[in-house]
Design a protein around this motif. Structure first.
Motif, PDB file in Angstrom:
ATOM      1  N   ASP A 245      33.641  36.878  50.831  1.00  0.00           N
ATOM      2  CA  ASP A 245      34.531  37.837  49.937  1.00  0.00           C
ATOM      3  C   ASP A 245      35.544  38.584  50.911  1.00  0.00           C
ATOM      4  O   ASP A 245      36.488  39.189  50.492  1.00  0.00           O
ATOM      5  CB  ASP A 245      33.389  38.680  49.388  1.00  0.00           C
ATOM      6  CG  ASP A 245      32.908  38.215  47.972  1.00  0.00           C
ATOM      7  OD1 ASP A 245      33.492  37.459  47.516  1.00  0.00           O
ATOM      8  OD2 ASP A 245      31.741  38.768  47.887  1.00  0.00           O
ATOM      9  N   SER A 246      35.033  38.701  52.154  1.00  0.00           N
ATOM     10  CA  SER A 246      35.687  39.714  52.959  1.00  0.00           C
ATOM     11  C   SER A 246      36.761  38.978  53.920  1.00  0.00           C
ATOM     12  O   SER A 246      37.822  39.407  54.565  1.00  0.00           O
ATOM     13  CB  SER A 246      34.958  40.379  53.945  1.00  0.00           C
ATOM     14  OG  SER A 246      34.360  39.676  54.782  1.00  0.00           O
ATOM     15  N   PRO A 248      39.848  37.049  52.899  1.00  0.00           N
ATOM     16  CA  PRO A 248      40.876  37.087  52.479  1.00  0.00           C
ATOM     17  C   PRO A 248      41.398  38.732  52.988  1.00  0.00           C
ATOM     18  O   PRO A 248      42.562  39.069  53.317  1.00  0.00           O
ATOM     19  CB  PRO A 248      40.972  37.395  51.034  1.00  0.00           C
ATOM     20  CG  PRO A 248      39.857  36.509  50.645  1.00  0.00           C
ATOM     21  CD  PRO A 248      38.891  36.912  51.692  1.00  0.00           C
ATOM     22  N   TYR A 249      40.585  39.829  53.154  1.00  0.00           N
ATOM     23  CA  TYR A 249      40.857  41.042  53.870  1.00  0.00           C
ATOM     24  C   TYR A 249      41.018  41.126  55.289  1.00  0.00           C
ATOM     25  O   TYR A 249      41.786  41.903  56.145  1.00  0.00           O
ATOM     26  CB  TYR A 249      40.003  42.074  53.362  1.00  0.00           C
ATOM     27  CG  TYR A 249      40.013  42.063  52.039  1.00  0.00           C
ATOM     28  CD1 TYR A 249      41.111  42.802  51.149  1.00  0.00           C
ATOM     29  CD2 TYR A 249      38.975  41.600  51.247  1.00  0.00           C
ATOM     30  CE1 TYR A 249      41.009  42.769  49.621  1.00  0.00           C
ATOM     31  CE2 TYR A 249      38.865  41.393  49.861  1.00  0.00           C
ATOM     32  CZ  TYR A 249      40.028  42.283  49.050  1.00  0.00           C
ATOM     33  OH  TYR A 249      39.969  42.179  47.495  1.00  0.00           O
ATOM     34  N   ASP A 252      44.677  37.852  57.904  1.00  0.00           N
ATOM     35  CA  ASP A 252      46.126  37.823  57.508  1.00  0.00           C
ATOM     36  C   ASP A 252      46.908  36.573  57.193  1.00  0.00           C
ATOM     37  O   ASP A 252      46.573  35.521  58.071  1.00  0.00           O
ATOM     38  CB  ASP A 252      47.038  38.807  58.226  1.00  0.00           C
ATOM     39  CG  ASP A 252      46.400  40.245  58.452  1.00  0.00           C
ATOM     40  OD1 ASP A 252      45.816  40.435  57.655  1.00  0.00           O
ATOM     41  OD2 ASP A 252      46.566  40.845  59.566  1.00  0.00           O
ATOM     42  N   LEU A 254      46.718  34.440  54.732  1.00  0.00           N
ATOM     43  CA  LEU A 254      45.829  33.147  53.958  1.00  0.00           C
ATOM     44  C   LEU A 254      46.666  32.721  52.832  1.00  0.00           C
ATOM     45  O   LEU A 254      47.272  33.559  52.127  1.00  0.00           O
ATOM     46  CB  LEU A 254      44.540  33.763  53.563  1.00  0.00           C
ATOM     47  CG  LEU A 254      43.467  33.705  54.883  1.00  0.00           C
ATOM     48  CD1 LEU A 254      42.138  34.154  54.104  1.00  0.00           C
ATOM     49  CD2 LEU A 254      43.246  32.451  55.205  1.00  0.00           C
ATOM     50  N   ASP A 256      47.325  30.950  49.253  1.00  0.00           N
ATOM     51  CA  ASP A 256      46.356  31.138  47.887  1.00  0.00           C
ATOM     52  C   ASP A 256      45.399  29.964  47.965  1.00  0.00           C
ATOM     53  O   ASP A 256      44.240  30.424  47.159  1.00  0.00           O
ATOM     54  CB  ASP A 256      47.499  30.859  47.038  1.00  0.00           C
ATOM     55  CG  ASP A 256      48.554  32.114  46.897  1.00  0.00           C
ATOM     56  OD1 ASP A 256      48.240  33.095  47.348  1.00  0.00           O
ATOM     57  OD2 ASP A 256      49.692  31.867  46.102  1.00  0.00           O
ATOM     58  N   ARG A 259      42.347  31.389  49.701  1.00  0.00           N
ATOM     59  CA  ARG A 259      41.674  32.394  48.949  1.00  0.00           C
ATOM     60  C   ARG A 259      41.032  31.947  47.927  1.00  0.00           C
ATOM     61  O   ARG A 259      39.892  32.327  47.634  1.00  0.00           O
ATOM     62  CB  ARG A 259      42.936  33.537  48.614  1.00  0.00           C
ATOM     63  CG  ARG A 259      43.621  34.281  49.661  1.00  0.00           C
ATOM     64  CD  ARG A 259      44.837  35.081  48.980  1.00  0.00           C
ATOM     65  NE  ARG A 259      45.633  35.675  50.044  1.00  0.00           N
ATOM     66  CZ  ARG A 259      45.300  36.977  50.381  1.00  0.00           C
ATOM     67  NH1 ARG A 259      44.264  37.589  50.162  1.00  0.00           N
ATOM     68  NH2 ARG A 259      45.966  37.342  51.568  1.00  0.00           N
ATOM     69  N   GLU A 260      41.483  31.119  46.926  1.00  0.00           N
ATOM     70  CA  GLU A 260      40.586  30.414  45.969  1.00  0.00           C
ATOM     71  C   GLU A 260      39.258  29.727  46.520  1.00  0.00           C
ATOM     72  O   GLU A 260      38.460  29.863  46.018  1.00  0.00           O
ATOM     73  CB  GLU A 260      41.556  29.473  45.333  1.00  0.00           C
ATOM     74  CG  GLU A 260      42.647  30.237  44.430  1.00  0.00           C
ATOM     75  CD  GLU A 260      43.463  29.152  43.857  1.00  0.00           C
ATOM     76  OE1 GLU A 260      43.231  27.940  43.819  1.00  0.00           O
ATOM     77  OE2 GLU A 260      44.651  29.553  43.050  1.00  0.00           O
ATOM     78  N   PHE A 262      37.936  30.375  49.343  1.00  0.00           N
ATOM     79  CA  PHE A 262      36.903  31.370  49.789  1.00  0.00           C
ATOM     80  C   PHE A 262      36.241  31.926  48.589  1.00  0.00           C
ATOM     81  O   PHE A 262      34.972  32.497  48.553  1.00  0.00           O
ATOM     82  CB  PHE A 262      37.436  32.489  50.445  1.00  0.00           C
ATOM     83  CG  PHE A 262      37.714  32.183  51.885  1.00  0.00           C
ATOM     84  CD1 PHE A 262      36.586  31.860  52.572  1.00  0.00           C
ATOM     85  CD2 PHE A 262      38.817  32.070  52.789  1.00  0.00           C
ATOM     86  CE1 PHE A 262      36.605  31.725  54.104  1.00  0.00           C
ATOM     87  CE2 PHE A 262      39.071  31.734  53.982  1.00  0.00           C
ATOM     88  CZ  PHE A 262      37.894  31.489  54.717  1.00  0.00           C
ATOM     89  N   ALA A 263      36.999  32.328  47.481  1.00  0.00           N
ATOM     90  CA  ALA A 263      36.394  32.848  46.319  1.00  0.00           C
ATOM     91  C   ALA A 263      35.272  32.025  45.692  1.00  0.00           C
ATOM     92  O   ALA A 263      34.395  32.169  44.888  1.00  0.00           O
ATOM     93  CB  ALA A 263      37.484  33.232  45.147  1.00  0.00           C
TER      94      ALA A 263
END
Length: 431
Positions: A245-246, A248-249, A252, A254, A256, A259-260, A262-263
């Protein structure tokens, strides 16, 4: 001379003990009552006893029938043979032998009804018939069912009663004596056999109960281990969820797609945690729902040792690996093994015995050694017996970890527990 005499006494004592046990063992169809005995003389004892009876009764019956009852020699010989020889068959097949002997006894009573020497003598059964028939009832009681024995006893009484009605002036009441004695013999032998069967069933039931208790203990230990491992795995899954969850934060730039990904990882981890919580509700009983404390590891071994010292047992700890270098599941297994071993030391070891706890890395294994030495002075332990459940739990933990356990008493006194737990599961490094 004394040695041979002692050997003879011991052999005779063992044989008599086995004889008593074999007498209460029901023989299979076609086998002698003591066929299951290990000693040869015990197995052949029924044949020897019955043969001795036949060898004594046969000539005595012929002599008494000819000289006292004044029966013809040929008829006396035939009756004596039919009344005594089938007793040999009764060793293995008592019911067919009873039919033969019973028929011969009835025919003998009819033959003696018209003999010149019968008045004033036992009738319808001669003394030899009574002795042979009682031996036959002993063999029947050790083999046949209760219904058969009742039928035999009633048939004996009916036959005697019929002869009593046939000639009351010749009867001297021996039929009533045989009726009573045969009933007593059948009851005693059947009770002896029933007692032996009850004892054997009790032994079998105790064996089954002990096996069931051992299996239940193993299942309970596996459930407890599963509950503890759940907490370890849940911790790792929680870390995965937080990192996914963390990410993407924290990272720097990343794309898309990352991000998907990791989600998706975080979502799968949450689903896995939910399923594991459902599994835990099945494994965790009502009494253990409140066990929410973190699972212990190697960093808490010193507390175990200090508690053992406070209990009065001198204990030393030797510890080399860094906790971070040992997987949490292995740490938990090592902690529980040391905990159970020290608990057994407190319960069963004299307080003067010294205990050494050693945890070290050897090759790719974590080696846990708990060595309880012999007592320095004669001091009694708190407990003298045990259930063995602690060793069951140790072996199960080591088995699930893919390791080995060596536990047992020492030659000079004391006890030793050594567990080898692999730090890496086989195939863990494979891509």
């Amino acid at each position: 001379m004394e040695t041979s005499s002692k050997t003879l006494r011991d052999g005779l004592r063992d044989g008599l003990r086995e004889l008593g046990a074999a007498l209460t063992t029901p023989a299979a169809s076609g086998e002698a009552p003591l066929a299951g005995a290990s000693k040869a003389w015990v197995r052949y004892l029924p044949y020897a006893v019955v043969l001795a009876f036949v060898a004594s009764l046969l000539p005595v019956t012929v002599t008494v029938l000819v000289n006292d009852y004044r029966l013809g020699g040929a008829l006396a010989g035939a009756l004596a043979t039919a009344q005594t020889a089938p007793l040999l068959l009764a060793v293995t097949r008592p019911l067919p032998a009873w039919w033969i002997v019973g028929t011969a006894d009835v025919l003998g009573a009819l033959a003696l009804l018209g003999a010149d020497g019968t008045p004033g003598r036992s009738w319808p059964w001669t003394p030899m018939v009574v002795v042979g028939y009682l031996l036959l009832t002993v063999l029947l009681g050790l083999r046949e069912s209760r219904r058969t024995l009742v039928a035999v006893w009633l048939a004996t009484g009916v036959a005697g009663f019929v002869f009593e009605l046939l000639s009351q002036d010749r009867s001297d009441g021996v039929h009533l004596l045989l009726f009573v004695l045969s009933g007593v013999t059948l009851v005693l032998t059947y009770a002896l056999r029933a007692r032996g069967e009850a004892q054997r069933r009790l032994v079998v039931q105790e064996t089954i109960s002990e096996a069931e208790r051992a299996q239940r203990t193993l299942l309970e230990e596996r459930a407890r281990i599963a509950r503890e491992l759940h907490d370890v795995v849940a911790h790792h899954m929680s870390v995965i969820t937080v990192q996914a969850d963390s990410a993407p934060y924290r990272i720097d730039g990343l794309p898309d797609a990352a991000r998907e990904e990791f989600a998706a990882i975080a979502g799968s981890a949450r689903e896995s945690l939910t399923e594991m919580r459902r599994l835990l509700t099945v494994l965790r009983s009502e009494e253990t729902k409140g066990e929410l404390a973190p699972q212990p590891g190697l960093d808490r071994l010193q507390q175990l040792v200090e508690a053992t010292v406070r209990a009065g047992v001198h204990t030393e700890l030797t510890y080399s690996p860094e906790p971070g270098a040992v997987p949490q599941a292995v740490q938990l297994s090592a902690y529980r093994i040391v905990q159970e071993a020290l608990a057994n030391v407190v319960r069963h070891s004299p307080s003067s015995a010294r205990t050494e706890v050693s945890v070290r890395v050897v090759g790719g294994d974590l080696v846990v050694l708990v060595l309880n030495g012999p007592p320095l002075e004669p001091t009694p332990p708190l407990e003298h017996g045990g259930t063995g459940h602690g060793l069951v739990g140790m072996r199960e933990r080591v088995r699930l970890a893919g390791g080995t356990l060596d536990a047992g008493p020492l030659d000079r006194g004391g006890f030793r527990v050594e567990a080898r737990l692999p730090l890496r599961t086989k195939g863990a490094d494979r891509p």
